[in-house]
Design a protein around this motif. Structure first.
Motif, short mmCIF file in Angstrom:
data_model
loop_
_atom_site.label_atom_id
_atom_site.label_comp_id
_atom_site.label_asym_id
_atom_site.label_seq_id
_atom_site.Cartn_x
_atom_site.Cartn_y
_atom_site.Cartn_z
N PRO A 153 17.54 71.87 -7.22
CA PRO A 153 16.19 72.21 -7.66
C PRO A 153 15.69 71.37 -8.83
N MET A 154 16.60 71.01 -9.76
CA MET A 154 16.18 70.20 -10.90
C MET A 154 15.84 68.78 -10.48
N ILE A 155 16.60 68.26 -9.51
CA ILE A 155 16.30 66.92 -8.98
C ILE A 155 14.95 66.94 -8.28
N MET A 156 14.72 67.94 -7.44
CA MET A 156 13.45 68.03 -6.72
C MET A 156 12.28 68.21 -7.68
N ALA A 157 12.46 68.99 -8.73
CA ALA A 157 11.38 69.19 -9.71
C ALA A 157 11.05 67.88 -10.41
N GLY A 158 12.08 67.10 -10.74
CA GLY A 158 11.82 65.80 -11.37
C GLY A 158 11.05 64.88 -10.46
N GLN A 159 11.44 64.83 -9.17
CA GLN A 159 10.70 63.98 -8.23
C GLN A 159 9.29 64.52 -8.01
N GLY A 160 9.12 65.82 -8.18
CA GLY A 160 7.79 66.42 -8.01
C GLY A 160 6.76 65.93 -9.01
N THR A 161 7.24 65.34 -10.11
CA THR A 161 6.28 64.81 -11.09
C THR A 161 5.47 63.66 -10.50
N ILE A 162 5.98 63.01 -9.46
CA ILE A 162 5.18 62.00 -8.76
C ILE A 162 3.97 62.65 -8.13
N GLY A 163 4.17 63.82 -7.53
CA GLY A 163 3.06 64.53 -6.91
C GLY A 163 2.03 65.01 -7.90
N SER A 164 2.47 65.52 -9.04
CA SER A 164 1.50 65.98 -10.04
C SER A 164 0.73 64.80 -10.63
N GLU A 165 1.42 63.66 -10.84
CA GLU A 165 0.72 62.46 -11.29
C GLU A 165 -0.31 62.00 -10.26
N LEU A 166 0.11 62.00 -9.00
CA LEU A 166 -0.79 61.60 -7.92
C LEU A 166 -2.06 62.43 -7.92
N ALA A 167 -1.91 63.73 -8.03
CA ALA A 167 -3.07 64.62 -7.99
C ALA A 167 -4.03 64.31 -9.14
N ARG A 168 -3.50 64.13 -10.34
CA ARG A 168 -4.35 63.83 -11.49
C ARG A 168 -5.01 62.46 -11.36
N GLN A 169 -4.23 61.47 -10.97
CA GLN A 169 -4.76 60.10 -10.87
C GLN A 169 -5.80 59.99 -9.77
N ALA A 170 -5.61 60.70 -8.67
CA ALA A 170 -6.59 60.67 -7.59
C ALA A 170 -7.92 61.28 -8.06
N ARG A 171 -7.84 62.35 -8.83
CA ARG A 171 -9.08 62.94 -9.37
C ARG A 171 -9.80 61.94 -10.28
#
Length: 327
Positions: A153-171
């Motif tokens: 879960p900690m590995i997946m959460a770290g990789q998930g920061t790509i998704g949160s960055e993507l969402a912000r940058q796309a906006r």
């Protein structure tokens, strides 16, 4: 079968741990790529991440959460290269010992760079040895923490920061994300990205891209159960040759993903050459599969906004030179 996504709170906590340590990679737009695709195409170049791949995010998130005896005794990881480099780099920064179990046929550049971070390297034969069992044995003998490449879960959460960055940058680019294409091996990267987008951009459809013949996640999504690959070698996409989807990643991906696609080695080579010529980016084979899916038309991007994750740039120099030269 299905499992809850990685909580957004865990991904946000990972972002705080990574602040000042990981690179916030940009979201780039290529007019030529968009023209070819017939839609708006954005590129997230994790080739610019520390150690040359997205893996540093998950590794640092996991290791920085350790304390006391866990930190003193260090960590053990098994990896074809990118996860090993990331764990070795994170351990060096945090002052922890690290042992990395790597295949003998991993690109020499990945083995050398992992060793350069100060990690101890233990080599295995991917045709005959059980890398996970070897790593577990080493971890038990040294009372060290085992750091899996994706099923954590900690590995997946770290990789998930790509998704949160993507969402912000796309906006920020005024781009409503219709699709995100992500390379997929064991499924940790795409599980984290899909979890973040599920919370922050619910309409976005996330698709896995794998090497042809090693599309265990794509086939498993159709079957509704974890399937295995018939071989553990035979593609230039060494970073994506996991034997089967993760026990923890697959239930999340089965719930969240729109599907899976597969691309051939020749299509990957063409995508690598395109990335060099048009995007001015060095992308390793496994990192180029999402780009290959769009360039070949296997993923139809017409009339939509699509983001592609280029997951890594740690490519063997000889292979890369031959690829961009068209040989």
């Amino acid at each position: 079968m299905d499992a809850a996504p990685i909580p957004l709170a865990d991904i946000e906590a990972a972002e705080r741990r990574l602040a000042g340590h990981a690179v916030t990679t940009p979201l780039l737009e290529s007019r030529d790529l968009s023209r070819r695709a017939g839609g708006r195409v954005l590129v997230k170049p994790e080739v610019l991440q520390r150690t040359g791949s997205f893996k540093f995010r998950g590794a640092f998130n996991k290791l920085s959460s350790l304390a006391g005896p866990e930190r003193r005794n260090g960590v053990v990881a098994f990896s074809s290269g990118n996860h090993g480099q990331a764990v070795a780099a994170a351990a060096a920064e945090l002052g922890m010992p690290a042992v990395i179990v790597m295949p003998q046929d991993a690109p020499a550049v990945k083995i050398e760079r992992t060793r350069a971070f100060g990690a101890e390297i233990v080599l295995f034969d991917r045709h005959t040895d059980d890398r996970a069992a070897m790593a577990r044995g080493l971890a038990e003998a040294r009372q060290a923490v085992l750091v899996p490449p994706f099923d954590d879960p900690m590995i997946m959460a770290g990789q998930g920061t790509i998704g949160s960055e993507l969402a912000r940058q796309a906006r920020q680019l005024d781009a409503g994300l219709d699709h995100v294409l992500t390379p997929c091996g064991g499924g940790g990267l795409i599980a984290g990205v899909a979890s973040a987008l599920h919370a922050l951009s619910p309409p976005t459809r996330v698709t896995a891209v794998e090497p042809a013949g090693f599309d265990d996640t794509g086939r498993s999504l159709v079957a509704g159960e974890r399937l295995t690959n018939p071989s553990l070698a035979g593609s230039i996409c060494d970073a994506l040759l996991s034997p089967t989807p993760g026990a923890l990643t697959f239930p999340i991906n089965h719930r969240l993903l729109a599907g899976g696609l597969a691309v051939s080695d020749e299509e990957v080579r063409a995508a690598m050459a395109y990335a060099f010529a048009e995007l001015r980016l060095v992308v390793e084979p496994g990192g180029a599969v999402a780009l290959a899916a769009v360039l070949t038309g296997r993923f139809r991007a017409e009339g939509a906004t699509t983001a592609l994750v280029l997951s890594g740039g740690n490519v063997d120099p000889a292979l890369y030179a031959a690829t961009i030269a068209g040989r």
